[in-house]
Write a protein that holds these residues in place. Structure first.
Motif, PDB file in Angstrom:
ATOM      1  N   MET A   1       0.841  -1.195   0.000  1.00 57.49           N
ATOM      2  CA  MET A   1       0.000   0.000   0.000  1.00 57.49           C
ATOM      3  C   MET A   1       0.880   1.250   0.000  1.00 57.49           C
ATOM      4  SD  MET A   1      -2.934   1.199   2.731  1.00 57.49           S
ATOM      5  CE  MET A   1      -4.038  -0.127   2.255  1.00 57.49           C
ATOM      6  N   ASN A   2       0.494   2.232  -0.791  1.00 54.13           N
ATOM      7  CA  ASN A   2       1.212   3.500  -0.837  1.00 54.13           C
ATOM      8  C   ASN A   2       0.691   4.396   0.285  1.00 54.13           C
ATOM      9  OD1 ASN A   2       2.097   6.163  -1.411  1.00 54.13           O
ATOM     10  ND2 ASN A   2       2.244   5.696  -3.600  1.00 54.13           N
ATOM     11  N   ARG A   4       1.739   7.261   1.340  1.00 53.63           N
ATOM     12  CA  ARG A   4       1.648   8.688   1.016  1.00 53.63           C
ATOM     13  C   ARG A   4       0.277   9.019   0.436  1.00 53.63           C
ATOM     14  NH1 ARG A   4       6.843  11.086  -2.124  1.00 53.63           N
ATOM     15  NH2 ARG A   4       6.746   9.116  -3.264  1.00 53.63           N
ATOM     16  N   LYS A   5      -0.224   8.150  -0.413  1.00 47.24           N
ATOM     17  CA  LYS A   5      -1.553   8.377  -0.990  1.00 47.24           C
ATOM     18  C   LYS A   5      -2.660   8.042   0.008  1.00 47.24           C
ATOM     19  CE  LYS A   5      -0.378   7.682  -5.879  1.00 47.24           C
ATOM     20  NZ  LYS A   5      -0.651   6.868  -7.101  1.00 47.24           N
ATOM     21  N   LYS A   6      -2.437   7.016   0.809  1.00 45.01           N
ATOM     22  CA  LYS A   6      -3.470   6.549   1.736  1.00 45.01           C
ATOM     23  C   LYS A   6      -3.776   7.585   2.813  1.00 45.01           C
ATOM     24  CE  LYS A   6      -6.036   3.638   4.161  1.00 45.01           C
ATOM     25  NZ  LYS A   6      -7.397   3.242   3.708  1.00 45.01           N
ATOM     26  N   PHE A   7      -2.752   8.225   3.357  1.00 48.35           N
ATOM     27  CA  PHE A   7      -2.945   9.048   4.553  1.00 48.35           C
ATOM     28  C   PHE A   7      -2.849  10.546   4.311  1.00 48.35           C
ATOM     29  CE2 PHE A   7      -1.047   5.055   6.472  1.00 48.35           C
ATOM     30  CZ  PHE A   7      -2.276   4.544   6.842  1.00 48.35           C
ATOM     31  N   PHE A  24      -6.094   1.375  12.615  1.00 50.78           N
ATOM     32  CA  PHE A  24      -5.787   0.770  11.304  1.00 50.78           C
ATOM     33  C   PHE A  24      -4.352   0.260  11.297  1.00 50.78           C
ATOM     34  CE2 PHE A  24      -4.091   1.183   6.975  1.00 50.78           C
ATOM     35  CZ  PHE A  24      -5.010   0.430   6.258  1.00 50.78           C
ATOM     36  N   LYS A  25      -4.147  -0.948  10.748  1.00 47.22           N
ATOM     37  CA  LYS A  25      -2.801  -1.528  10.684  1.00 47.22           C
ATOM     38  C   LYS A  25      -2.544  -2.242   9.367  1.00 47.22           C
ATOM     39  CE  LYS A  25      -4.343  -5.481  13.485  1.00 47.22           C
ATOM     40  NZ  LYS A  25      -5.715  -4.966  13.686  1.00 47.22           N
ATOM     41  N   ASP A  26      -3.313  -1.933   8.343  1.00 43.16           N
ATOM     42  CA  ASP A  26      -3.100  -2.470   7.006  1.00 43.16           C
ATOM     43  C   ASP A  26      -3.166  -3.994   7.040  1.00 43.16           C
ATOM     44  OD1 ASP A  26      -2.702  -2.439   4.304  1.00 43.16           O
ATOM     45  OD2 ASP A  26      -0.603  -1.841   4.366  1.00 43.16           O
ATOM     46  N   ASN A 233      -2.735   4.225  17.091  1.00 34.06           N
ATOM     47  CA  ASN A 233      -3.011   3.361  18.247  1.00 34.06           C
ATOM     48  C   ASN A 233      -1.950   2.269  18.365  1.00 34.06           C
ATOM     49  OD1 ASN A 233      -5.245   4.756  19.060  1.00 34.06           O
ATOM     50  ND2 ASN A 233      -6.699   3.097  18.734  1.00 34.06           N
ATOM     51  N   HIS A 234      -1.498   1.763  17.214  1.00 35.04           N
ATOM     52  CA  HIS A 234      -0.420   0.775  17.178  1.00 35.04           C
ATOM     53  C   HIS A 234       0.885   1.520  16.884  1.00 35.04           C
ATOM     54  CE1 HIS A 234      -3.343  -2.498  17.250  1.00 35.04           C
ATOM     55  NE2 HIS A 234      -3.991  -1.876  16.275  1.00 35.04           N
ATOM     56  N   LYS A 235       1.747   1.569  17.865  1.00 33.90           N
ATOM     57  CA  LYS A 235       2.968   2.367  17.715  1.00 33.90           C
ATOM     58  C   LYS A 235       3.832   1.861  16.563  1.00 33.90           C
ATOM     59  CE  LYS A 235       3.026   3.443  22.658  1.00 33.90           C
ATOM     60  NZ  LYS A 235       3.781   3.296  23.930  1.00 33.90           N
ATOM     61  N   TRP A 236       3.894   0.543  16.413  1.00 41.80           N
ATOM     62  CA  TRP A 236       4.729  -0.017  15.355  1.00 41.80           C
ATOM     63  C   TRP A 236       4.196   0.335  13.967  1.00 41.80           C
ATOM     64  CZ3 TRP A 236       1.849  -3.224  12.346  1.00 41.80           C
ATOM     65  CH2 TRP A 236       0.734  -3.838  12.927  1.00 41.80           C
ATOM     66  N   PHE A 237       2.851   0.387  13.823  1.00 45.55           N
ATOM     67  CA  PHE A 237       2.316   0.772  12.513  1.00 45.55           C
ATOM     68  C   PHE A 237       2.564   2.254  12.248  1.00 45.55           C
ATOM     69  CE2 PHE A 237      -0.890   2.403   9.622  1.00 45.55           C
ATOM     70  CZ  PHE A 237      -0.658   1.582   8.532  1.00 45.55           C
ATOM     71  N   ARG A 238       2.427   3.078  13.269  1.00 44.29           N
ATOM     72  CA  ARG A 238       2.774   4.500  13.154  1.00 44.29           C
ATOM     73  C   ARG A 238       4.196   4.668  12.614  1.00 44.29           C
ATOM     74  NH1 ARG A 238       4.133   6.303  18.829  1.00 44.29           N
ATOM     75  NH2 ARG A 238       6.066   5.269  18.192  1.00 44.29           N
ATOM     76  N   ASP A 239       5.135   3.950  13.202  1.00 42.27           N
ATOM     77  CA  ASP A 239       6.534   4.059  12.783  1.00 42.27           C
ATOM     78  C   ASP A 239       6.727   3.537  11.363  1.00 42.27           C
ATOM     79  OD1 ASP A 239       7.012   5.037  15.313  1.00 42.27           O
ATOM     80  OD2 ASP A 239       7.811   3.151  16.093  1.00 42.27           O
ATOM     81  N   LEU A 240       6.034   2.468  11.024  1.00 41.10           N
ATOM     82  CA  LEU A 240       6.131   1.900   9.682  1.00 41.10           C
ATOM     83  C   LEU A 240       5.650   2.904   8.637  1.00 41.10           C
ATOM     84  CD1 LEU A 240       6.574  -0.624   7.838  1.00 41.10           C
ATOM     85  CD2 LEU A 240       4.175  -1.187   8.249  1.00 41.10           C
ATOM     86  N   ALA A 241       4.474   3.488   8.875  1.00 43.79           N
ATOM     87  CA  ALA A 241       3.899   4.421   7.901  1.00 43.79           C
ATOM     88  C   ALA A 241       4.749   5.678   7.753  1.00 43.79           C
ATOM     89  CB  ALA A 241       2.474   4.792   8.319  1.00 43.79           C
TER      90      ALA A 241
END
Length: 292
Positions: A1-2, A4-7, A24-26, A233-241
């Motif tokens: 998933m891109n 930059r476009k998603k968020f 959300f965590k894809d 909410n999910h710190k790891w997903f925040r860092d990933l995105a």
């Protein structure tokens, strides 16, 4: 998933934060283990891109982090920017203005900390506090803070025109997640210093903050300085995105190593010649002293 476009908040788009899932965590499951290698790859890309940014010396990057209390701004700085060379990376935090800062226009203190060419600067809170906290707590009349949106857009356009790429991230968490993080601070003596009465009293103003943030996102997300709403909410997903958006953006900036200022071939020839002489001398038989 891109991402930059998603968020991204498209310029002129309406924003309703209540309709954006902060959890959300894809495609990832509840565990962060699958995401950790991906985050590491993006962090490595960031380190390489920052080196090019510093060497190129013609552009800079300003990263704005905004969130409610316990939203994760410090965590992003700690985990996403960990691989960047501190010689070219600075973090500026904006708390209550000092007397000197308050005696100037609201953008003065922010401008003092914007990046020089070749630098990355992270704003941990920013000039946006002057259309958020100031608005919610009615510190100035609406007629004052309402004009600040245009002033902020002009300010960021000026920075962009001077070679500064701007990325702005709103770390979106739920009220329940915030309360859970407050509880974790209470249970951890190492984080007791982060707790204040204001953390809990501000929760009563959550709807007012959501409305203020929505207007900020709608009025100040531009092509040259976009806002991204990051589910956090999910710190790891925040860092990933965030790491992906940062790496993709830096790699799109056409950064190049500058040409050498010396004749590399000539220096290489001299080096090899000197090395050969040194090696030759090293193979000479040692001198033997003879006593009479």
């Amino acid at each position: 998933m891109n991402y930059r476009k998603k968020f991204v908040v498209e310029p002129g788009a309406k924003v309703r934060l209540g309709k954006i899932d902060p959890g959300f965590k894809d495609k990832h499951d509840e565990s962060h283990h699958r995401a950790t290698p991906e985050i590491q790859k993006r962090v490595e890309r960031l380190a390489k891109a920052q080196y090019l940014l510093y060497a190129d010396g013609n552009q800079s990057l300003l990263v704005v982090l905004q969130a409610l209390d316990a939203g994760g701004k410090d965590g992003v700085v700690r985990h996403v920017f960990t691989a960047m060379n501190p010689q070219g990376t600075l973090v500026s935090s904006f708390k209550q203005p000092s007397k000197i800062e308050a005696a100037h226009d609201f953008l003065w203190r922010a401008h003092l900390h914007t990046p020089a060419k070749g630098q990355v600067v992270i704003f941990n809170r920013s000039h946006y506090e002057d259309v958020l906290v100031v608005r919610v707590h009615k510190m100035v009349p609406k007629s004052v803070w309402l004009k600040r949106y245009d002033l902020i857009n002009d300010f960021e356009k000026m920075l962009h025109d001077n070679g500064t790429r701007i990325l702005k991230f709103y770390l979106h968490i739920s009220p329940e997640e915030q309360l859970e993080r407050f509880a974790q601070r209470l249970d951890d003596p190492m984080r007791h210093w982060k707790i204040s009465e204001g953390d809990y009293s501000e929760r009563k103003l959550w709807p007012d903050y959501m409305k203020a943030y929505e207007e900020v996102l709608e009025r100040t997300s531009t092509k040259h300085a976009p806002w991204y709403v990051i589910p956090s909410n999910h710190k790891w997903f925040r860092d990933l995105a965030i790491s992906e958006i940062l790496a993709d953006t830096l790699e799109d900036m056409d950064l190049k190593l500058p040409p050498a200022e010396v004749d590399i071939a000539e220096i290489r020839h001299k080096y090899h010649a000197a090395a050969a002489r040194q090696a030759h001398r090293g193979h000479k038989p040692p001198k033997v002293s003879r006593k009479k």
